[in-house]
Design a protein around this motif. Sequence first.
Motif, short mmCIF file in Angstrom:
data_model
loop_
_atom_site.label_atom_id
_atom_site.label_comp_id
_atom_site.label_asym_id
_atom_site.label_seq_id
_atom_site.Cartn_x
_atom_site.Cartn_y
_atom_site.Cartn_z
N SER A 40 0.80 -1.16 0.01
CA SER A 40 -0.03 -0.08 0.12
C SER A 40 1.08 1.33 0.06
O SER A 40 1.92 1.02 0.58
CB SER A 40 -0.74 0.01 1.40
OG SER A 40 -1.80 1.16 1.28
N GLY A 41 0.51 2.27 -0.76
CA GLY A 41 1.30 3.38 -0.67
C GLY A 41 0.23 4.72 -0.78
O GLY A 41 -0.79 4.44 -1.42
N MET A 42 0.81 5.69 -0.60
CA MET A 42 0.20 7.25 -0.81
C MET A 42 1.24 8.05 -1.09
O MET A 42 2.24 8.31 -0.78
CB MET A 42 -0.43 7.71 0.58
CG MET A 42 -1.20 9.02 0.40
SD MET A 42 -0.65 10.34 0.14
CE MET A 42 0.21 10.69 1.70
N ALA A 43 0.74 9.01 -2.28
CA ALA A 43 1.68 9.99 -2.55
C ALA A 43 0.68 11.38 -3.09
O ALA A 43 -0.42 11.00 -3.45
CB ALA A 43 2.10 9.63 -4.34
N GLY A 44 1.47 12.28 -2.82
CA GLY A 44 0.88 13.83 -3.31
C GLY A 44 1.11 14.02 -4.44
O GLY A 44 2.39 13.91 -5.10
N LEU A 45 0.02 14.13 -5.48
CA LEU A 45 0.15 14.17 -6.91
C LEU A 45 -0.79 15.48 -7.38
O LEU A 45 -1.80 15.73 -6.57
CB LEU A 45 -0.13 12.98 -7.65
CG LEU A 45 0.56 11.79 -7.33
CD1 LEU A 45 0.16 10.41 -8.21
CD2 LEU A 45 2.01 11.80 -7.75
N GLY A 46 -0.27 16.21 -8.29
CA GLY A 46 -1.04 16.96 -8.85
C GLY A 46 -0.51 17.75 -10.10
O GLY A 46 0.95 17.28 -10.54
N THR A 47 -1.13 18.56 -10.82
CA THR A 47 -0.63 19.24 -11.87
C THR A 47 -1.24 20.64 -12.12
O THR A 47 -2.23 20.83 -11.47
CB THR A 47 -0.89 18.38 -13.17
OG1 THR A 47 -0.36 19.11 -14.27
CG2 THR A 47 -2.30 18.17 -13.52
N ALA A 48 -0.55 21.70 -12.78
CA ALA A 48 -1.13 22.93 -13.17
C ALA A 48 -2.35 22.82 -14.15
O ALA A 48 -3.17 23.56 -14.17
CB ALA A 48 0.11 23.79 -13.53
N LEU A 49 -2.12 21.90 -15.00
CA LEU A 49 -3.03 21.53 -16.22
C LEU A 49 -3.81 20.20 -16.01
O LEU A 49 -3.46 19.46 -15.03
CB LEU A 49 -2.18 21.56 -17.47
CG LEU A 49 -1.57 22.83 -17.81
CD1 LEU A 49 -0.57 22.53 -19.17
CD2 LEU A 49 -2.19 24.04 -17.90
N MET A 50 -4.91 20.06 -16.57
CA MET A 50 -5.56 19.00 -16.42
C MET A 50 -4.96 17.64 -17.13
O MET A 50 -4.20 17.84 -18.09
CB MET A 50 -6.98 18.89 -17.10
CG MET A 50 -7.96 17.79 -16.71
SD MET A 50 -9.71 18.28 -17.24
CE MET A 50 -9.86 16.57 -18.05
N ALA A 51 -4.71 16.71 -16.21
CA ALA A 51 -4.01 15.47 -16.72
C ALA A 51 -4.57 14.31 -16.36
O ALA A 51 -5.41 14.39 -15.18
CB ALA A 51 -2.39 15.71 -16.14
#
Length: 129
Positions: A40-51
């Motif tokens: 199991s794992g958790m990551a903080g992810l995101g983007t400035a544009l929709m992806a």
Amino acid sequence: MSITKFSGASPANIPITAAFVFVGGTANVNVAANQRLTASGMAGLGTALMAVAQVDICYRNGPAPAALVNFAGGSVSTVGFLAGKAPYAVTGTIAPNLAATLTVGFCVRNNSAALVGSDFVNGWVQVTN
């Protein structure tokens, strides 16, 4: 039975790629041919544009550039990202049917047109009979 944690900072941007890449820290675990991996794992992810990208737990048998094998196979989760970062969690189990030292961790296949930013990863992998 053994439990090993993995954690670590991930790259500022996950490149656009057709293959899975590890994000953040990984763990090395020894498995016998009849053993199972659950992780199991958790990551903080995101983007400035929709992806859009796929997230999973992966293992690699041998050093890079050996290919990553994702736990979910063809049933991998595809997630959409909006502006900013959010936590994304994955859990999986697999019986790799080999005796080896495997590298296990959170993985992403960024097959969108935008870079996906990441932050930090925390997780664990358990080897069972």
